[in-house]
Scaffold this motif. Structure first.
Motif, PDB file in Angstrom:
ATOM      1  N   UNK A  97       0.987  -1.276  -0.052  1.00 25.70           N
ATOM      2  CA  UNK A  97       0.051  -0.101   0.140  1.00 25.70           C
ATOM      3  C   UNK A  97       0.723   1.170  -0.052  1.00 25.70           C
ATOM      4  N   UNK A  98       0.778   2.066  -0.829  1.00 24.56           N
ATOM      5  CA  UNK A  98       1.165   3.494  -0.915  1.00 24.56           C
ATOM      6  C   UNK A  98       0.873   4.325   0.176  1.00 24.56           C
ATOM      7  N   UNK A  99       1.653   4.791   0.922  1.00 22.58           N
ATOM      8  CA  UNK A  99       1.201   5.829   2.084  1.00 22.58           C
ATOM      9  C   UNK A  99       1.519   7.286   1.612  1.00 22.58           C
ATOM     10  N   UNK A 100       2.792   7.658   1.241  1.00 25.83           N
ATOM     11  CA  UNK A 100       2.939   9.062   0.888  1.00 25.83           C
ATOM     12  C   UNK A 100       3.584   8.993  -0.548  1.00 25.83           C
ATOM     13  N   UNK A 101       2.765   9.985  -1.220  1.00 27.46           N
ATOM     14  CA  UNK A 101       3.172  10.318  -2.609  1.00 27.46           C
ATOM     15  C   UNK A 101       3.422  11.675  -2.899  1.00 27.46           C
ATOM     16  N   UNK A 102       4.535  12.095  -3.539  1.00 29.35           N
ATOM     17  CA  UNK A 102       4.957  13.371  -4.090  1.00 29.35           C
ATOM     18  C   UNK A 102       5.219  13.270  -5.572  1.00 29.35           C
ATOM     19  N   UNK A 103       4.490  14.319  -6.000  1.00 32.32           N
ATOM     20  CA  UNK A 103       4.850  14.364  -7.550  1.00 32.32           C
ATOM     21  C   UNK A 103       5.185  15.741  -8.069  1.00 32.32           C
ATOM     22  N   UNK A 104       6.410  15.954  -8.624  1.00 30.08           N
ATOM     23  CA  UNK A 104       6.789  17.081  -9.337  1.00 30.08           C
ATOM     24  C   UNK A 104       6.974  18.130  -8.265  1.00 30.08           C
ATOM     25  N   UNK A 105       7.680  17.662  -7.225  1.00 29.61           N
ATOM     26  CA  UNK A 105       7.903  18.537  -5.935  1.00 29.61           C
ATOM     27  C   UNK A 105       8.933  19.711  -6.382  1.00 29.61           C
ATOM     28  N   UNK A 106       8.463  20.953  -6.207  1.00 28.21           N
ATOM     29  CA  UNK A 106       9.399  22.088  -6.513  1.00 28.21           C
ATOM     30  C   UNK A 106       9.244  23.003  -5.260  1.00 28.21           C
ATOM     31  N   UNK A 107      10.469  23.373  -5.111  1.00 25.76           N
ATOM     32  CA  UNK A 107      10.429  24.524  -3.840  1.00 25.76           C
ATOM     33  C   UNK A 107      11.412  25.492  -4.249  1.00 25.76           C
ATOM     34  N   UNK A 108      10.930  26.777  -4.127  1.00 26.96           N
ATOM     35  CA  UNK A 108      11.885  28.123  -4.585  1.00 26.96           C
ATOM     36  C   UNK A 108      11.922  28.707  -3.220  1.00 26.96           C
ATOM     37  N   UNK A 109      12.899  29.055  -2.605  1.00 26.79           N
ATOM     38  CA  UNK A 109      13.094  29.932  -1.553  1.00 26.79           C
ATOM     39  C   UNK A 109      13.379  31.578  -2.008  1.00 26.79           C
ATOM     40  N   UNK A 110      12.881  32.372  -1.282  1.00 23.96           N
ATOM     41  CA  UNK A 110      12.666  33.673  -1.824  1.00 23.96           C
ATOM     42  C   UNK A 110      11.518  34.081  -2.690  1.00 23.96           C
ATOM     43  N   UNK A 111      11.211  35.390  -2.521  1.00 24.24           N
ATOM     44  CA  UNK A 111      10.038  35.867  -3.089  1.00 24.24           C
ATOM     45  C   UNK A 111      10.002  36.374  -4.730  1.00 24.24           C
ATOM     46  N   UNK A 112       9.190  36.075  -5.563  1.00 23.58           N
ATOM     47  CA  UNK A 112       9.018  36.839  -6.637  1.00 23.58           C
ATOM     48  C   UNK A 112       9.205  38.245  -6.641  1.00 23.58           C
ATOM     49  N   UNK A 113       9.575  38.761  -7.784  1.00 22.25           N
ATOM     50  CA  UNK A 113       9.649  40.227  -7.902  1.00 22.25           C
ATOM     51  C   UNK A 113       8.306  40.740  -7.849  1.00 22.25           C
ATOM     52  N   UNK A 114       7.892  41.642  -6.952  1.00 27.28           N
ATOM     53  CA  UNK A 114       6.478  42.532  -6.900  1.00 27.28           C
ATOM     54  C   UNK A 114       6.667  43.575  -7.916  1.00 27.28           C
ATOM     55  N   UNK A 141      16.080  44.843  -6.558  1.00 33.19           N
ATOM     56  CA  UNK A 141      15.772  44.597  -5.213  1.00 33.19           C
ATOM     57  C   UNK A 141      15.331  43.292  -4.766  1.00 33.19           C
ATOM     58  N   UNK A 142      14.599  42.697  -5.419  1.00 33.42           N
ATOM     59  CA  UNK A 142      14.054  41.319  -5.291  1.00 33.42           C
ATOM     60  C   UNK A 142      15.337  40.430  -4.736  1.00 33.42           C
ATOM     61  N   UNK A 143      15.081  39.644  -3.419  1.00 32.75           N
ATOM     62  CA  UNK A 143      16.130  38.813  -3.262  1.00 32.75           C
ATOM     63  C   UNK A 143      16.418  37.779  -4.358  1.00 32.75           C
ATOM     64  N   UNK A 144      17.662  37.295  -4.444  1.00 30.42           N
ATOM     65  CA  UNK A 144      18.027  35.924  -5.134  1.00 30.42           C
ATOM     66  C   UNK A 144      17.095  35.052  -4.877  1.00 30.42           C
ATOM     67  N   UNK A 145      16.689  34.005  -5.893  1.00 22.91           N
ATOM     68  CA  UNK A 145      15.755  32.807  -5.491  1.00 22.91           C
ATOM     69  C   UNK A 145      16.602  31.788  -5.397  1.00 22.91           C
ATOM     70  N   UNK A 146      16.420  30.766  -4.768  1.00 23.89           N
ATOM     71  CA  UNK A 146      16.972  29.512  -4.986  1.00 23.89           C
ATOM     72  C   UNK A 146      16.182  28.336  -4.908  1.00 23.89           C
TER      73      UNK A 146
END
Lengths: 334, 333
Positions: free
Chosen positions: A8-25, A39-44
């Motif tokens: 039985x599958x318990x945990x499933x993750x699909x196409x996980x992306x994570x970017x730290x830092x905010x978008x340019x507003x 002025x927007x901080x660099x994104x990682x």
């Protein structure tokens, strides 16, 4: 990939992306247009398209060096952090804020056993507060319950009136395990949970993890930089490099027959007890900064098999069956 | 056989606290040949770092060397007893004939001085050399430890380097005066695997090329298995076993050494039940050590005799030493 159709599958993750830092507003954008300054901080980009499944009762090892995104992935698993892209589901339900019953099933144990424990609380409060808060335990049963939990992790019940500073690192990690188990979880994510311990204590805690797995049918995701620990404990293993999975498969197979040049470099050159008077062969260069990710395959800057096309496109996982890797050069040669 | 470069004889370094004397290093003996790498292995609190500090004479109050001798020889067989020297004489040796590398390179680097300044300073403190000569030397040693573009990097500050590069700088500073002995205290423990292997590979090359002897202090037996010619295992302030790397790892005789080897995960055949050999209990507090052999409360071979402290017995050939009443017959772990 599914570990086994019957499990039985318990945990499933699909196409996980994570970017730290905010978008340019719009303010940043204005400043950039008028003043020509960013002025927007660099994104990682800490995670970049990671897929993962965790079957009931299995131990998944997640390997990688600092900055590869393994801890971010672990936090995303238990819902401590919500990835900016992709989906995380547990038993088919999305892992998101406010799903308490779900979060109880998913617990995490960290590296630094001391910083997790409130120094002003006694052991019985540390272990009992979670279950009382979640209505799993009546306050009058606290002491019996805590005594039981302590016994489960191999500690004497009479320590329940002590404070965290009165214990050694190994004992504190046992208290953490007891605390997590008190919530009756199904799945535990261990993030470098034995890394800070002495070898002899590490062996005790690893054995404890395996005893508890047998006793309670637990499922583990075990995050570590220590390949020896992963080889010992994992059924299946995932190797990460700069936010991507570069190789995954049954642990025995990956360790016996690593395919990706990065996995091979890690396994073939790491110090091992059996390698006496070893001539240490180093992979050149350092892990590039995630702020300044190489194009194409992120490992191409350090890879001995590098070809011009490696810097052009990001390779996907390939290979047959459960053992897959992300190197087209190796695949073509096979 | 040449007379050893360094001989530590019955070294005792105690910390005299209000709660009683903590015998951090208690009767430690070993010796080291020129160009040799000795692995000093133990878990936290075993006294391995304090042994290193004692050799350099940098033990802080309330710690004191209360007994034993640390003898350093030079090539002409002249010898000095390090723990009988005054601070002024020790300063002439530190950074010159003996150097130390710490686990955290920022402990030995000044964050507000350029790398080049720190390297040049180390040369000028001990040698009659011109500044340009010292700079040439600095560039040369940086190249030898694998720092790319050494001329430019001389101008950089420590924070501009990654952890692995900082550790290389610390090694460069240790090497720059071509010392006879370098004491390295867990220098690769905080580094990533690939960076660790890079540093080990450089150190290995340097040990072969320069004839410098190394004491490699670590908790990680796997590292010294590949690097060291001899290993000394410490427990609760004492050396419990000493031997040539292969011999000691393949045929450990002290129950603690065997336990330590067997509790390393992921080595050899995996047990079907995924259990590791475990040494029961915890490392005892140095304030409250058991009478006699400190390991006896965790040892499965302990008997009545173990209430009396066993002596470190050296084999007739002198290449193996053991502190145990009931040693193993040297079988594989």
């Amino acid at each position: 990939m599914t570990p086994d159709a019957k499990i039985e599958t318990l945990l499933e993750m699909q196409g996980i992306e994570h970017v730290f830092g905010r978008r340019e507003d719009w303010v940043d954008k204005g400043v950039r247009l008028i003043r020509g300054k960013r002025t927007a901080p660099a994104r990682v980009r800490a995670l970049n398209g990671v897929d993962l499944t965790l079957g009931k009762g299995e131990v998944l090892g997640i390997a990688g060096e600092s900055g590869c995104g393994k801890s971010t992935l672990g936090r995303a698993m238990v819902g401590l952090m919500h990835p900016t892209g992709g989906s995380v589901t547990y038993r088919g339900q999305p892992v998101m804020r406010g799903r308490r019953p779900l979060h109880l099933k998913l617990q995490m144990i960290f590296q630094d056993s001391g910083s997790v424990l409130n120094p002003r609380l006694r052991v019985k409060e540390l272990i009992g507060e979670g279950p009382i808060l979640h209505g799993l335990l009546a306050r009058r049963d606290l002491e019996d319950f805590v005594a039981d939990q302590l016994e489960t992790v191999g500690m004497a019940p009479d320590v329940m009136n002590r404070y965290p500073h009165q214990f050694s690192g190994g004992q504190r990690q046992r208290i953490n395990v007891a605390r997590v188990l008190a919530l009756r979880p199904e799945t535990i994510v261990c993030d470098e949970s034995v890394a800070a311990l002495d070898v002899s204590i590490q062996a005790q805690i690893l054995n404890l993890f395996m005893d508890l797995k047998d006793r309670f049918g637990l499922t583990y995701a075990f995050i570590s930089h220590d390949l020896g620990v992963l080889r010992h404990i994992s059924d299946r293993i995932m190797v990460m490099y700069l936010g991507r999975v570069v190789e995954e498969g049954p642990a025995a197979e990956v360790f016996a027959n690593p395919r990706h040049p990065y996995t091979r470099a890690l396994l073939e050159n790491a110090p091992r007890l059996s390698r006496r008077n070893q001539i240490f062969q180093a992979v050149p260069g350092e892990v590039p900064s995630p702020l300044n990710m190489p194009s194409g395959c992120a490992f191409h800057t350090r890879c001995a098999l590098r070809r011009p096309e490696c810097s052009l496109s990001v390779p996907n996982l390939m290979g047959t069956g459960a053992h897959r890797h992300a190197c087209p050069i190796v695949e073509a040669a096979a | 056989m040449n007379r050893p470069l360094l001989e530590v004889r019955n070294l005792q370094t105690h910390f005299l606290t209000s709660m009683g004397a903590i015998r951090a290093v208690d009767d430690v003996s070993f010796s080291l040949q020129r160009g040799e790498v000795l692995g000093l292995v133990g878990e936290s609190g075993s006294g391995k770092t304090i042994t290193g500090y004692s050799i350099l004479g940098v033990v802080d109050e309330p710690g004191r060397i209360v007994g034993g001798e640390i003898v350093l020889r030079d090539t002409e067989d002249g010898e000095v007893v390090l723990n009988h020297l005054g601070e002024k004489q020790l300063r002439r040796l530190r950074g010159n004939r003996i150097a130390m590398i710490m686990q955290d390179p920022m402990m030995s680097l000044n964050p507000s001085l350029r790398i080049g300044t720190q390297l040049v300073e180390t040369v000028l403190a001990h040698r009659q050399a011109s500044r340009s000569e010292a700079e040439r030397r600095a560039v040369d040693v940086m190249r030898r430890v694998g720092i790319p573009d050494p001329e430019q990097r001389m101008q950089a500050f420590p924070h501009e380097f990654s952890g692995g590069m900082r550790q290389r700088v610390a090694i460069a500073i240790a090497l720059i005066n071509e010392p006879d002995l370098i004491i390295a205290d867990e220098p690769t423990t905080a580094l990533d695997v690939t960076t660790q292997v890079q540093i080990l590979s450089e150190v290995q090359k340097l040990a072969r090329e320069t004839g410098t002897a190394w004491i490699w202090i670590t908790h990680d037996l796997a590292v010294v298995a590949g690097l060291a010619q001899h290993i000394a295992v410490m427990y609760a302030g004492k050396v419990v076993e000493f031997g040539a790397t292969e011999d000691l790892l393949d045929h450990p005789r002290h129950p603690y050494t065997r336990g330590l080897i067997a509790s390393i995960p992921g080595e050899g055949e995996l047990a079907a039940d995924r259990r590791l050999h475990q040494i029961p209990g915890n490392t005892p507090s140095l304030l409250n050590l058991p009478e006699g052999c400190a390991f006896r409360t965790r040892c499965d071979r302990a008997g009545a005799q173990c209430d009396i402290q066993p002596m470190l017995e050296t084999s007739s050939a002198g290449d193996r030493a053991l502190r145990c009443w009931h040693p193993l017959e040297g079988q594989s772990p």
